[in-house]
Write a protein that holds these residues in place. Structure first.
Motif, mmCIF file in Angstrom:
data_model
loop_
_atom_site.group_PDB
_atom_site.id
_atom_site.type_symbol
_atom_site.label_atom_id
_atom_site.label_comp_id
_atom_site.label_asym_id
_atom_site.label_seq_id
_atom_site.Cartn_x
_atom_site.Cartn_y
_atom_site.Cartn_z
ATOM 1 N N VAL A 21 4.615 -10.868 -5.114
ATOM 2 C CA VAL A 21 5.773 -10.217 -4.492
ATOM 3 C C VAL A 21 6.950 -11.192 -4.489
ATOM 4 O O VAL A 21 6.778 -12.369 -4.144
ATOM 5 C CB VAL A 21 5.463 -9.794 -3.038
ATOM 6 C CG1 VAL A 21 6.714 -9.232 -2.373
ATOM 7 C CG2 VAL A 21 4.346 -8.770 -3.013
ATOM 8 N N ASP A 22 8.119 -10.708 -4.874
ATOM 9 C CA ASP A 22 9.331 -11.523 -4.769
ATOM 10 C C ASP A 22 9.995 -11.175 -3.443
ATOM 11 O O ASP A 22 10.602 -10.105 -3.327
ATOM 12 C CB ASP A 22 10.270 -11.229 -5.932
ATOM 13 C CG ASP A 22 11.542 -12.077 -5.867
ATOM 14 O OD1 ASP A 22 11.640 -12.931 -4.952
ATOM 15 O OD2 ASP A 22 12.413 -11.879 -6.729
ATOM 16 N N PRO A 23 9.910 -12.055 -2.433
ATOM 17 C CA PRO A 23 10.479 -11.747 -1.116
ATOM 18 C C PRO A 23 11.968 -11.465 -1.152
ATOM 19 O O PRO A 23 12.482 -10.744 -0.291
ATOM 20 C CB PRO A 23 10.181 -13.018 -0.310
ATOM 21 C CG PRO A 23 9.059 -13.688 -1.021
ATOM 22 C CD PRO A 23 9.287 -13.369 -2.462
ATOM 23 N N ALA A 24 12.664 -11.998 -2.143
ATOM 24 C CA ALA A 24 14.113 -11.802 -2.229
ATOM 25 C C ALA A 24 14.460 -10.322 -2.344
ATOM 26 O O ALA A 24 15.527 -9.892 -1.899
ATOM 27 C CB ALA A 24 14.691 -12.572 -3.412
ATOM 28 N N THR A 25 13.555 -9.530 -2.945
ATOM 29 C CA THR A 25 13.820 -8.093 -3.094
ATOM 30 C C THR A 25 13.672 -7.333 -1.782
ATOM 31 O O THR A 25 14.077 -6.170 -1.700
ATOM 32 C CB THR A 25 12.857 -7.481 -4.126
ATOM 33 O OG1 THR A 25 11.496 -7.604 -3.646
ATOM 34 C CG2 THR A 25 12.971 -8.207 -5.463
ATOM 35 N N LEU A 26 13.114 -7.982 -0.758
ATOM 36 C CA LEU A 26 12.878 -7.320 0.527
ATOM 37 C C LEU A 26 13.900 -7.706 1.588
ATOM 38 O O LEU A 26 13.916 -7.130 2.668
ATOM 39 C CB LEU A 26 11.472 -7.667 1.042
ATOM 40 C CG LEU A 26 10.302 -7.289 0.130
ATOM 41 C CD1 LEU A 26 8.990 -7.767 0.741
ATOM 42 C CD2 LEU A 26 10.262 -5.787 -0.111
ATOM 43 N N LEU A 27 14.751 -8.674 1.286
ATOM 44 C CA LEU A 27 15.705 -9.160 2.269
ATOM 45 C C LEU A 27 16.910 -8.246 2.386
ATOM 46 O O LEU A 27 17.467 -7.797 1.383
ATOM 47 C CB LEU A 27 16.166 -10.578 1.925
ATOM 48 C CG LEU A 27 15.079 -11.653 1.816
ATOM 49 C CD1 LEU A 27 15.710 -13.002 1.512
ATOM 50 C CD2 LEU A 27 14.247 -11.726 3.105
ATOM 51 N N LYS A 86 0.816 -1.218 0.000
ATOM 52 C CA LYS A 86 0.000 0.000 0.000
ATOM 53 C C LYS A 86 0.849 1.267 0.000
ATOM 54 O O LYS A 86 0.331 2.367 -0.189
ATOM 55 C CB LYS A 86 -0.921 0.004 1.222
ATOM 56 C CG LYS A 86 -1.990 -1.072 1.190
ATOM 57 C CD LYS A 86 -2.786 -1.082 2.483
ATOM 58 C CE LYS A 86 -3.822 -2.199 2.471
ATOM 59 N NZ LYS A 86 -4.550 -2.282 3.777
ATOM 60 N N GLY A 87 2.163 1.106 0.239
ATOM 61 C CA GLY A 87 3.040 2.267 0.232
ATOM 62 C C GLY A 87 3.128 2.986 1.558
ATOM 63 O O GLY A 87 3.750 4.052 1.641
ATOM 64 N N THR A 88 2.542 2.417 2.606
ATOM 65 C CA THR A 88 2.628 3.055 3.922
ATOM 66 C C THR A 88 3.903 2.666 4.664
ATOM 67 O O THR A 88 4.222 3.253 5.693
ATOM 68 C CB THR A 88 1.416 2.673 4.796
ATOM 69 O OG1 THR A 88 1.328 1.240 4.886
ATOM 70 C CG2 THR A 88 0.127 3.205 4.198
ATOM 71 N N LEU A 89 4.637 1.700 4.127
ATOM 72 C CA LEU A 89 5.900 1.275 4.728
ATOM 73 C C LEU A 89 6.811 0.735 3.642
ATOM 74 O O LEU A 89 6.372 -0.051 2.799
ATOM 75 C CB LEU A 89 5.639 0.187 5.782
ATOM 76 C CG LEU A 89 6.866 -0.361 6.518
ATOM 77 C CD1 LEU A 89 7.408 0.695 7.480
ATOM 78 C CD2 LEU A 89 6.510 -1.630 7.290
ATOM 79 N N ASP A 90 8.057 1.172 3.646
ATOM 80 C CA ASP A 90 9.045 0.641 2.703
ATOM 81 C C ASP A 90 9.780 -0.480 3.436
ATOM 82 O O ASP A 90 10.806 -0.265 4.087
ATOM 83 C CB ASP A 90 10.006 1.745 2.262
ATOM 84 C CG ASP A 90 10.671 1.424 0.928
ATOM 85 O OD1 ASP A 90 10.597 0.255 0.509
ATOM 86 O OD2 ASP A 90 11.254 2.335 0.316
ATOM 87 N N LEU A 91 9.229 -1.673 3.347
ATOM 88 C CA LEU A 91 9.620 -2.803 4.184
ATOM 89 C C LEU A 91 10.944 -3.439 3.774
ATOM 90 O O LEU A 91 11.247 -3.582 2.591
ATOM 91 C CB LEU A 91 8.526 -3.870 4.117
ATOM 92 C CG LEU A 91 8.765 -5.180 4.866
ATOM 93 C CD1 LEU A 91 8.713 -4.950 6.373
ATOM 94 C CD2 LEU A 91 7.722 -6.223 4.458
ATOM 95 N N ARG A 92 11.698 -3.840 4.793
ATOM 96 C CA ARG A 92 12.850 -4.708 4.617
ATOM 97 C C ARG A 92 12.824 -5.764 5.721
ATOM 98 O O ARG A 92 12.466 -5.468 6.860
ATOM 99 C CB ARG A 92 14.162 -3.918 4.656
ATOM 100 C CG ARG A 92 14.366 -3.012 3.454
ATOM 101 C CD ARG A 92 14.485 -3.801 2.165
ATOM 102 N NE ARG A 92 14.721 -2.953 0.998
ATOM 103 C CZ ARG A 92 13.754 -2.421 0.248
ATOM 104 N NH1 ARG A 92 12.475 -2.636 0.566
ATOM 105 N NH2 ARG A 92 14.039 -1.674 -0.792
#
Length: 310
Positions: free
Chosen positions: A302-308, A96-102
């Motif tokens: 979503v590709d989780p690898a991009t968030l690690l 949603k864009g409310t958090l830039d998650l890592r």
């Protein structure tokens, strides 16, 4: 509301620049919001066994009752990390864009009887199929509990229940007062409800097809991960070392639980523990994101690898 207000006051004292200061001992300071659940065991093991200090970190832990309570503080930089953060909430916030998650590190994965669907001992609900249309308590609506239970029910070809949002500490009283027909409880609340109410286990909510599914982790923001890469990597190493201890020696977790939860030493000796992965696995996380997409909790893949955080 009182818990949320107290958290706001606590976090306000942390300022807005989290992770940028040094302690008197010359260690980097990191503030972590955490739930009093088995999911957070590695965090407390890392603290009590000196793993954070070994990595040059001074970690302050601030308890919360729901990880979602700390989400605004994380987005504003008032806390640096949220432990035992349920992935569903944070992946949705990222979309949603409310958090830039890592994602710094995995927390826990589903294991047998780490969570159960419980019914009163004299309930007319005798089988999983009887749950169809019944009121089932979950901690947060449209989240990891309903996601995993729906997957189990769909795999068995039976109808879904109607979910009611009730915080874990209030599930026992709600079941006792017949406000719901069943509760989806995680440890340590699971064992407590069984012990206090003699509630019956209707379903092992850690069974196939969700066994070993990642459900919570240690999350931060892209801003913190990029601006404090050294500290983020040190934190991940400490958590992974603690998770390895938890995986190899469940007794260490059982000894730790009474220190930060309301679980007694006797209860800690028998409750169902989750699985503690020693390393984060993007492929396993993909199982979760694909399940979320299938049930409509994510709009896009979503590709989780991009968030690690590497």
């Amino acid at each position: 509301m009182a818990v949320a207000a107290a958290l706001t006051l606590l976090l306000a004292a942390c300022g807005d620049d989290g992770g940028g200061s040094m302690s008197a001992g010359g260690r980097a300071e990191i503030t972590v919001a955490a739930l009093p659940l088995t999911d957070s065991a590695a965090l407390y093991l890392a603290r009590d066994r000196g793993l954070f200090k070994k990595e040059g970190l001074d970690v302050t832990i601030q308890p919360v009752q729901q990880s979602i309570q700390a989400l605004p503080a994380l987005a504003k930089g008032q806390v640096d990390v949220i432990a035992s953060a349920n992935y569903v909430t944070f992946l949705q916030a990222d979309e949603k864009g409310t958090l830039d998650l890592r994602i710094l590190a995995e927390g826990v994965r589903v294991a047998p009887h780490m969570m159960d669907v419980l019914v009163p001992k004299d309930s007319d609900i005798k089988s999983v199929a009887d749950l169809a249309g019944k009121k089932v308590a979950v901690n947060i609506l449209n989240n990891i509990q309903s996601l995993t239970l729906n997957a189990i029910l769909d795999a068995r070809g039976v109808g879904r229940p109607v979910y009611r949002q009730i915080p874990f500490p209030q599930m026992g009283p709600a079941l006792e007062r017949d406000q719901v027909d069943a509760v989806h409880a995680v440890e340590p609340f699971d064992s407590a409800i069984q012990g206090e109410l003699k509630a019956r286990v209707l379903l092992d909510a850690g069974s196939a097809p969700v066994r070993s599914l990642p459900i919570s982790g240690y999350v931060t923001t892209k801003k913190f991960a990029a601006g404090h890469a050294k500290e983020a990597a040190a934190f991940r190493r400490a958590i992974e070392a603690a998770s390895k201890i938890a995986a190899q020696d469940p007794g260490a977790v059982r000894e730790e639980l009474p220190k930060y939860t309301k679980v007694t030493a006797d209860q800690a000796g028998s409750i169902g523990l989750p699985a503690y992965p020693a390393a984060t696995d993007a492929a396993q996380l993909r199982r979760l994101t694909e399940l979320m997409k299938k049930q409509g909790l994510l709009k896009t893949a979503v590709d989780p690898a991009t968030l690690l955080v590497k």
